[in-house]
Design a protein around this motif. Structure first.
Motif, PDB file in Angstrom:
ATOM      1  N   LYS A  49     -47.811   1.592 -15.188  1.00 60.66           N
ATOM      2  CA  LYS A  49     -48.377   0.959 -14.003  1.00 60.66           C
ATOM      3  C   LYS A  49     -47.626   1.388 -12.750  1.00 60.66           C
ATOM      4  O   LYS A  49     -47.119   0.573 -11.983  1.00 60.66           O
ATOM      5  N   GLU A  50     -47.543   2.703 -12.593  1.00 60.96           N
ATOM      6  CA  GLU A  50     -46.852   3.217 -11.419  1.00 60.96           C
ATOM      7  C   GLU A  50     -47.435   4.565 -11.013  1.00 60.96           C
ATOM      8  O   GLU A  50     -48.071   5.250 -11.813  1.00 60.96           O
TER       9      GLU A  50
ATOM     10  N   SER B 158     -44.086   1.431  -8.521  1.00 59.94           N
ATOM     11  CA  SER B 158     -44.795   0.583  -9.473  1.00 59.94           C
ATOM     12  C   SER B 158     -45.776  -0.342  -8.777  1.00 59.94           C
ATOM     13  O   SER B 158     -45.656  -0.629  -7.584  1.00 59.94           O
ATOM     14  N   LEU B 159     -46.747  -0.800  -9.552  1.00 59.09           N
ATOM     15  CA  LEU B 159     -47.721  -1.756  -9.041  1.00 59.09           C
ATOM     16  C   LEU B 159     -47.021  -3.019  -8.539  1.00 59.09           C
ATOM     17  O   LEU B 159     -47.387  -3.577  -7.508  1.00 59.09           O
ATOM     18  N   ALA B 160     -46.000  -3.451  -9.261  1.00 61.40           N
ATOM     19  CA  ALA B 160     -45.267  -4.658  -8.867  1.00 61.40           C
ATOM     20  C   ALA B 160     -44.654  -4.481  -7.481  1.00 61.40           C
ATOM     21  O   ALA B 160     -44.696  -5.393  -6.649  1.00 61.40           O
ATOM     22  N   THR B 161     -44.097  -3.309  -7.241  1.00 63.88           N
ATOM     23  CA  THR B 161     -43.510  -3.020  -5.935  1.00 63.88           C
ATOM     24  C   THR B 161     -44.568  -3.058  -4.839  1.00 63.88           C
ATOM     25  O   THR B 161     -44.367  -3.644  -3.774  1.00 63.88           O
TER      26      THR B 161
ATOM     27  N   LYS C 157     -47.467  -4.585  -4.931  1.00 65.09           N
ATOM     28  CA  LYS C 157     -47.972  -5.945  -4.762  1.00 65.09           C
ATOM     29  C   LYS C 157     -47.005  -6.828  -3.983  1.00 65.09           C
ATOM     30  O   LYS C 157     -47.420  -7.755  -3.290  1.00 65.09           O
ATOM     31  N   ALA C 158     -45.719  -6.534  -4.132  1.00 63.00           N
ATOM     32  CA  ALA C 158     -44.711  -7.368  -3.482  1.00 63.00           C
ATOM     33  C   ALA C 158     -44.606  -7.069  -1.995  1.00 63.00           C
ATOM     34  O   ALA C 158     -44.010  -7.841  -1.247  1.00 63.00           O
TER      35      ALA C 158
ATOM     36  N   SER D 260     -51.206  -5.236   1.045  1.00 63.00           N
ATOM     37  CA  SER D 260     -52.056  -6.313   0.512  1.00 63.00           C
ATOM     38  C   SER D 260     -53.542  -5.978   0.577  1.00 63.00           C
ATOM     39  O   SER D 260     -54.332  -6.519  -0.181  1.00 63.00           O
TER      40      SER D 260
ATOM     41  N   VAL E  17     -54.742  -2.948  -5.093  1.00 64.22           N
ATOM     42  CA  VAL E  17     -54.356  -4.346  -5.273  1.00 64.22           C
ATOM     43  C   VAL E  17     -55.590  -5.241  -5.374  1.00 64.22           C
ATOM     44  O   VAL E  17     -55.683  -6.106  -6.236  1.00 64.22           O
TER      45      VAL E  17
ATOM     46  N   SER F  67     -58.525  -4.210  -8.861  1.00 65.99           N
ATOM     47  CA  SER F  67     -57.629  -3.653  -9.874  1.00 65.99           C
ATOM     48  C   SER F  67     -58.344  -2.796 -10.908  1.00 65.99           C
ATOM     49  O   SER F  67     -57.730  -1.977 -11.564  1.00 65.99           O
TER      50      SER F  67
END
Length: 143
Positions: free
Chosen positions: A56-57, A95-98, A100-101, A106, A111, A114
């Motif tokens: 996921k990156e 990464s997706l987490a990065t 999204k954070a 946004s 995001v 998906s």
DNA sequence: GCCAACGTTGGC
DNA sequence: GCCAACGTTGGC
């Protein structure tokens, strides 16, 4: 010049395979929104290569070397594919987490939608993600 | 493995 | 043409 993000599950087609094959037809898109994006791609456009499900990156950058043509893997329907060429890896995969954070991203299609496998990326997002990925811009990869 | 989001299908 | 049911995708 436009920017894109294409997703692939590394189980079926990974960045490593893309690098090894150099040029690869991007087939198998069976979603109309994604198809429209494929059709909008122009030769020379750049795209992030994103690993879905596993990783996921964003792991690499590819370039459109052939614009949309009928997808040979489609048995029916007017699906299309493009040819992608590996340009360079992303040294520090984002990464997706990065993403999204970070509130800056946004409104990214990645995001918000998906499940969309071919998504546009704004020039601002592109250059920011390149920075985050410590991508050294090569020829043809203008910001 | 579960669940949410989304697309597609089929009954009306 | 609407909408409920179902299947698929993808993140967690």
């Amino acid at each position: 010049m436009n920017y894109w993000l294409v997703k692939s599950e590394p189980d079926s087609f990974s960045w490593e395979q893309q690098v090894k094959n150099k040029v690869e037809p991007w087939t198998g898109v069976r979603n109309h929104t994604a198809k429209l994006n494929l059709k909008a791609m122009k030769k020379g456009d750049l795209a992030f290569f994103y690993h879905s499900n596993i990783g996921k990156e964003i792991v690499g950058i590819v370039k459109v070397v052939r614009e949309a043509y009928p997808d040979p893997s489609a048995e029916a329907g007017d699906w299309v594919c493009v040819d992608m060429q590996a340009v360079q890896p992303v040294p520090a995969p984002v990464s997706l987490a990065t993403i999204k954070a970070d509130p800056r991203f946004s409104d990214m299609a990645l995001v918000r939608l998906s499940r969309l496998s071919v998504a546009p990326v704004s020039a601002e997002h592109w250059s920011e993600l390149c920075k985050m990925g410590q991508v050294k811009i090569k020829k043809g990869a203008k910001t």
